[in-house]
Design a protein around this motif. Sequence first.
Motif, PDB file in Angstrom:
ATOM      1  N   HIS A   1       0.803  -1.225   0.000  1.00  0.00           N
ATOM      2  CA  HIS A   1       0.000   0.000   0.000  1.00  0.00           C
ATOM      3  C   HIS A   1       0.839   1.279   0.000  1.00  0.00           C
ATOM      4  CE1 HIS A   1      -3.641  -2.343   0.625  1.00  0.00           C
ATOM      5  NE2 HIS A   1      -2.937  -3.060   1.487  1.00  0.00           N
ATOM      6  N   ALA A   2       2.096   1.166   0.378  1.00  0.00           N
ATOM      7  CA  ALA A   2       2.998   2.330   0.416  1.00  0.00           C
ATOM      8  C   ALA A   2       4.348   1.904  -0.135  1.00  0.00           C
ATOM      9  CB  ALA A   2       3.140   2.854   1.842  1.00  0.00           C
ATOM     10  N   PRO A   3       4.389   1.580  -1.436  1.00  0.00           N
ATOM     11  CA  PRO A   3       5.626   1.089  -2.027  1.00  0.00           C
ATOM     12  C   PRO A   3       6.752   2.113  -1.885  1.00  0.00           C
ATOM     13  CG  PRO A   3       3.975   1.512  -3.721  1.00  0.00           C
ATOM     14  CD  PRO A   3       3.329   1.735  -2.406  1.00  0.00           C
ATOM     15  N   GLY A   4       7.941   1.599  -1.618  1.00  0.00           N
ATOM     16  CA  GLY A   4       9.109   2.466  -1.541  1.00  0.00           C
ATOM     17  C   GLY A   4       9.287   3.160  -0.200  1.00  0.00           C
ATOM     18  N   PHE A   5       8.559   2.725   0.840  1.00  0.00           N
ATOM     19  CA  PHE A   5       8.768   3.371   2.137  1.00  0.00           C
ATOM     20  C   PHE A   5      10.188   3.078   2.615  1.00  0.00           C
ATOM     21  CE2 PHE A   5       7.415  -0.775   3.620  1.00  0.00           C
ATOM     22  CZ  PHE A   5       8.191  -0.989   4.740  1.00  0.00           C
ATOM     23  N   ASP A   6      10.715   3.942   3.440  1.00  0.00           N
ATOM     24  CA  ASP A   6      12.100   3.869   3.904  1.00  0.00           C
ATOM     25  C   ASP A   6      12.256   2.769   4.958  1.00  0.00           C
ATOM     26  OD1 ASP A   6      14.684   4.309   4.761  1.00  0.00           O
ATOM     27  OD2 ASP A   6      14.329   6.379   5.402  1.00  0.00           O
ATOM     28  N   ASP A   7      13.096   1.769   4.663  1.00  0.00           N
ATOM     29  CA  ASP A   7      13.337   0.672   5.605  1.00  0.00           C
ATOM     30  C   ASP A   7      13.878   1.163   6.943  1.00  0.00           C
ATOM     31  OD1 ASP A   7      12.503  -1.066   3.670  1.00  0.00           O
ATOM     32  OD2 ASP A   7      14.483  -1.873   3.220  1.00  0.00           O
ATOM     33  N   ALA A   8      14.507   2.327   6.958  1.00  0.00           N
ATOM     34  CA  ALA A   8      15.036   2.888   8.203  1.00  0.00           C
ATOM     35  C   ALA A   8      13.904   3.326   9.123  1.00  0.00           C
ATOM     36  CB  ALA A   8      15.960   4.064   7.903  1.00  0.00           C
ATOM     37  N   GLN A   9      12.681   3.381   8.599  1.00  0.00           N
ATOM     38  CA  GLN A   9      11.525   3.819   9.379  1.00  0.00           C
ATOM     39  C   GLN A   9      10.768   2.646  10.008  1.00  0.00           C
ATOM     40  OE1 GLN A   9      10.887   7.141   9.990  1.00  0.00           O
ATOM     41  NE2 GLN A   9      12.867   7.291   9.013  1.00  0.00           N
ATOM     42  N   ILE A  10      11.437   1.507  10.147  1.00  0.00           N
ATOM     43  CA  ILE A  10      10.844   0.324  10.765  1.00  0.00           C
ATOM     44  C   ILE A  10      11.497   0.135  12.133  1.00  0.00           C
ATOM     45  CG2 ILE A  10      10.505  -2.174  10.613  1.00  0.00           C
ATOM     46  CD1 ILE A  10      11.024  -1.846   7.557  1.00  0.00           C
ATOM     47  N   SER A  11      10.685  -0.040  13.158  1.00  0.00           N
ATOM     48  CA  SER A  11      11.251  -0.347  14.470  1.00  0.00           C
ATOM     49  C   SER A  11      10.431  -1.448  15.125  1.00  0.00           C
ATOM     50  CB  SER A  11      11.286   0.896  15.360  1.00  0.00           C
ATOM     51  OG  SER A  11       9.980   1.365  15.606  1.00  0.00           O
ATOM     52  N   THR A  12      11.088  -2.245  15.941  1.00  0.00           N
ATOM     53  CA  THR A  12      10.407  -3.303  16.681  1.00  0.00           C
ATOM     54  C   THR A  12      10.722  -3.137  18.159  1.00  0.00           C
ATOM     55  OG1 THR A  12      12.255  -4.817  16.373  1.00  0.00           O
ATOM     56  CG2 THR A  12      10.474  -4.953  14.771  1.00  0.00           C
ATOM     57  N   ARG A  13       9.757  -3.530  18.960  1.00  0.00           N
ATOM     58  CA  ARG A  13       9.943  -3.420  20.403  1.00  0.00           C
ATOM     59  C   ARG A  13       9.268  -4.611  21.072  1.00  0.00           C
ATOM     60  NH1 ARG A  13       7.177   0.879  24.245  1.00  0.00           N
ATOM     61  NH2 ARG A  13       8.136   0.203  26.168  1.00  0.00           N
ATOM     62  N   PRO A  14      10.049  -5.418  21.794  1.00  0.00           N
ATOM     63  CA  PRO A  14       9.460  -6.557  22.499  1.00  0.00           C
ATOM     64  C   PRO A  14       8.748  -6.094  23.768  1.00  0.00           C
ATOM     65  CG  PRO A  14      11.817  -6.499  22.891  1.00  0.00           C
ATOM     66  CD  PRO A  14      11.504  -5.387  21.923  1.00  0.00           C
ATOM     67  N   SER A  15       7.768  -6.868  24.209  1.00  0.00           N
ATOM     68  CA  SER A  15       7.116  -6.577  25.480  1.00  0.00           C
ATOM     69  C   SER A  15       8.085  -6.886  26.616  1.00  0.00           C
ATOM     70  CB  SER A  15       5.851  -7.419  25.634  1.00  0.00           C
ATOM     71  OG  SER A  15       6.191  -8.801  25.707  1.00  0.00           O
ATOM     72  N   ARG A  16       7.759  -6.443  27.782  1.00  0.00           N
ATOM     73  CA  ARG A  16       8.638  -6.640  28.935  1.00  0.00           C
ATOM     74  C   ARG A  16       8.944  -8.119  29.159  1.00  0.00           C
ATOM     75  NH1 ARG A  16       6.731  -3.356  33.960  1.00  0.00           N
ATOM     76  NH2 ARG A  16       6.157  -2.161  32.144  1.00  0.00           N
ATOM     77  N   GLY A  17       7.948  -8.971  29.001  1.00  0.00           N
ATOM     78  CA  GLY A  17       8.149 -10.403  29.206  1.00  0.00           C
ATOM     79  C   GLY A  17       8.678 -11.127  27.979  1.00  0.00           C
ATOM     80  N   GLY A  18       8.729 -10.433  26.843  1.00  0.00           N
ATOM     81  CA  GLY A  18       9.255 -11.025  25.621  1.00  0.00           C
ATOM     82  C   GLY A  18       8.278 -11.881  24.837  1.00  0.00           C
ATOM     83  N   LYS A  19       7.038 -11.988  25.299  1.00  0.00           N
ATOM     84  CA  LYS A  19       6.045 -12.821  24.606  1.00  0.00           C
ATOM     85  C   LYS A  19       5.472 -12.122  23.380  1.00  0.00           C
ATOM     86  CE  LYS A  19       1.717 -15.276  25.387  1.00  0.00           C
ATOM     87  NZ  LYS A  19       0.656 -15.613  26.320  1.00  0.00           N
ATOM     88  N   TRP A  20       5.409 -10.794  23.406  1.00  0.00           N
ATOM     89  CA  TRP A  20       4.800 -10.001  22.340  1.00  0.00           C
ATOM     90  C   TRP A  20       5.829  -9.091  21.691  1.00  0.00           C
ATOM     91  CZ3 TRP A  20       0.003 -11.624  21.505  1.00  0.00           C
ATOM     92  CH2 TRP A  20      -0.672 -12.242  22.542  1.00  0.00           C
ATOM     93  N   ILE A  21       5.522  -8.652  20.483  1.00  0.00           N
ATOM     94  CA  ILE A  21       6.380  -7.696  19.797  1.00  0.00           C
ATOM     95  C   ILE A  21       5.495  -6.654  19.107  1.00  0.00           C
ATOM     96  CG2 ILE A  21       6.519  -9.049  17.670  1.00  0.00           C
ATOM     97  CD1 ILE A  21       9.461  -8.042  17.446  1.00  0.00           C
ATOM     98  N   ALA A  22       5.941  -5.425  19.147  1.00  0.00           N
ATOM     99  CA  ALA A  22       5.249  -4.343  18.441  1.00  0.00           C
ATOM    100  C   ALA A  22       6.140  -3.905  17.282  1.00  0.00           C
ATOM    101  CB  ALA A  22       4.979  -3.180  19.371  1.00  0.00           C
ATOM    102  N   VAL A  23       5.561  -3.811  16.107  1.00  0.00           N
ATOM    103  CA  VAL A  23       6.280  -3.367  14.919  1.00  0.00           C
ATOM    104  C   VAL A  23       5.681  -2.036  14.492  1.00  0.00           C
ATOM    105  CG1 VAL A  23       6.886  -3.907  12.525  1.00  0.00           C
ATOM    106  CG2 VAL A  23       6.646  -5.759  14.198  1.00  0.00           C
TER     107      VAL A  23
END
Length: 91
Positions: free
Chosen positions: A40-62
């Motif tokens: 839906h947004a071709p060519g978006f900047d890969d540098a604009q991707i971040s991931t963050r795990p939950s405190r317990g490590g079971k979940w991840i937010a992208v």
Amino acid sequence: MAESETEETLLEFPCRFPIKAMGKAESGLETAVIEIVSRHAPGFDDAQISTRPSRGGKWIAVTVVIEAHSKPQLDAIYQELTAHELVVWAL
């Protein structure tokens, strides 16, 4: 911009817009989110991707920041993200 479009959103397009999805950490969620956003947004900047795990490590937010061009574009991204089996929620 048509009047009906202005009433639907307070955003002014184009604009930088963060999209966040959350799911289980081991699920391959990051790849799924990148594939969906790329459609839906071709060519978006890969540098604009971040991931963050939950405190317990079971979940991840992208989080992906895109240059959004319209409300229908954002609606399509969210519709596909929320329909995907790996996405627990999208924000």
